[in-house]
Scaffold this motif. Structure first.
Motif, PDB file in Angstrom:
ATOM      1  N   GLY A 258       2.816  -0.735   4.286  1.00 16.47           N
ATOM      2  CA  GLY A 258       2.398   0.160   3.973  1.00 16.47           C
ATOM      3  C   GLY A 258       3.971   1.005   3.782  1.00 16.47           C
TER       4      GLY A 258
ATOM      5  N   LYS B 225      -1.518  -1.610  -4.442  1.00 20.17           N
ATOM      6  CA  LYS B 225      -2.579  -0.209  -4.427  1.00 20.17           C
ATOM      7  C   LYS B 225      -2.024   0.603  -3.345  1.00 20.17           C
ATOM      8  CE  LYS B 225      -5.945  -2.679  -5.096  1.00 20.17           C
ATOM      9  NZ  LYS B 225      -7.111  -3.213  -5.905  1.00 20.17           N
TER      10      LYS B 225
ATOM     11  N   LEU C 224      -7.370   1.858   0.748  1.00 16.94           N
ATOM     12  CA  LEU C 224      -7.258   0.326   0.161  1.00 16.94           C
ATOM     13  C   LEU C 224      -6.280  -0.781   0.781  1.00 16.94           C
ATOM     14  CD1 LEU C 224      -4.000   3.183  -0.827  1.00 16.94           C
ATOM     15  CD2 LEU C 224      -5.765   2.229  -2.175  1.00 16.94           C
ATOM     16  N   SER C 225      -6.618  -0.727   2.412  1.00 13.79           N
ATOM     17  CA  SER C 225      -5.795  -1.707   2.857  1.00 13.79           C
ATOM     18  C   SER C 225      -7.407  -2.986   3.100  1.00 13.79           C
ATOM     19  CB  SER C 225      -5.215  -1.571   4.363  1.00 13.79           C
ATOM     20  OG  SER C 225      -5.896  -1.366   5.207  1.00 13.79           O
TER      21      SER C 225
ATOM     22  N   VAL D 237       0.928  -1.475   0.398  1.00 18.24           N
ATOM     23  CA  VAL D 237       0.120  -0.462  -0.337  1.00 18.24           C
ATOM     24  C   VAL D 237       1.154   1.740  -0.039  1.00 18.24           C
ATOM     25  CG1 VAL D 237      -1.894   1.001   1.744  1.00 18.24           C
ATOM     26  CG2 VAL D 237      -1.812  -0.557   1.789  1.00 18.24           C
TER      27      VAL D 237
END
Length: 331
Positions: free
Chosen positions: A248, A221, A234-235, A188
């Motif tokens: 992340g 993403k 997004l997650s 992410v």
């Protein structure tokens, strides 16, 4: 009555220009003369006019720092605070001051650069990020104005810059997760036009490929901003794909990832970047790559000042080391 440079010259028995040269630490002035002038300065408690001296030597001892977001957004991300702390410490140690400018759009950044560089307000500029086809760097190069960037520029031989090895740092995280048994690792990120984002994505892909695992684009993403909200959103999409770990590219994204993971009730490893102070207080405590933000800021200003003072610079860049801080979220 205010003490002037004329009074210092009269008491020390030299000319005003000699006093000015002593104040500028001119190497052509003898030590005997310097001692006489400094004794007069101390006796009269003379305070030089900083503005007048700056005009005389064509230097302000002020550095401009341009932050690529509005102040509210910038200060919500602790990285900026860490970097600015390092910059301020270095500038203070070396007798410089810092002037900050905040701009959201690229046009605003260019305007800040033009304002800073065209009216002798500052001696040099520090940019806090770099992007693909960076117009700010192009503008500074066109003006031949001294600058340094925190972040690798597209052309590493161009200008001064300080950064981490973001590619390797991310690859190392991926390899650590694979070592722990993870094969489906989500990614992410945000702001894919930034060089740091491109490097971290590149490191992620390299880590996956080097272990012979197929790339799954559904679990990669990239959003618009480094925020908790973006990480959460997004997650949620990544979690639908059956991942066992998510990385992340920033701790704010990772905090959002943690929130989504906790809601899911699944035991999923989460790792972030920046190692912000609140990371260790999360539930579970967030594992994160410490990028040493304060050192990045300090090193950037040090490199810029060395150039301004014509000191020998062996390389036009510095790579600041990173360290993966393992906590409960790395399962």
């Amino acid at each position: 009555m205010k003490v002037t440079i004329k009074d210092v010259a009269s008491l020390s028995g030299v000319s005003k220009s000699t006093v000015s040269r002593v104040l500028s630490n001119d190497s052509r002035i003898s030590e005997t003369t310097k001692e006489k002038v400094n004794a007069a300065i101390e006796r009269l408690n003379y305070k030089p006019n900083v503005i007048a001296r700056s005009l005389a030597i064509n230097k302000t001892k002020i550095l401009g720092v341009i932050i690529p977001r509005e102040a509210e957004d910038s200060f919500s991300n602790p990285f900026f605070i860490q970097a600015m702390k390092g910059m301020s410490i270095c500038a203070g140690e070396k007798g410089y001051h810092i002037m900050y400018s905040f701009s959201e759009e690229e046009e605003g950044l260019i305007k800040s650069i033009n304002d800073f560089s065209s009216n002798n307000m500052i001696d040099g500029i520090c940019l806090l990020s770099t992007t693909v086809n960076d117009k700010c760097i192009k503008s500074l190069n066109d003006k031949n104005f001294p600058y340094v960037t925190i972040g690798r520029p597209e052309n590493p031989k161009e200008g001064l810059w300080v950064d981490n090895d973001n590619f390797k740092a991310m690859e190392d995280v991926v390899l650590k997760l694979i070592e722990k048994g993870h094969k489906k690792i989500g990614f992410v990120g945000a702001k894919k036009d930034m060089n740091v984002s491109r490097d971290r994505l590149g490191g992620y892909l390299q880590g996956i490929l080097v272990k012979g695992i197929n790339i799954d684009r559904n679990i990669i993403k990239e959003g618009e901003s480094f925020t908790i909200e973006e990480g959460y959103k997004l997650s949620k999409e990544v979690l639908k794909e059956g991942v066992t770990a998510i990385i992340g590219t920033d701790d704010l994204l990772a905090l959002g990832i943690l929130e989504a993971v906790n809601e899911s009730g699944r035991e999923i490893s989460v790792v972030g970047f920046n190692n912000i102070s609140i990371a260790k207080f999360q539930k579970p405590a967030l594992s994160s790559v410490d990028i040493n933000g304060s050192e990045l800021g300090y090193s950037a200003i040090e490199l810029l000042i060395n150039k301004l003072e014509d000191k020998e610079i062996k390389e036009n860049f510095k790579i600041v080391k990173t360290e993966l801080i393992e906590r409960e979220s790395l399962r």
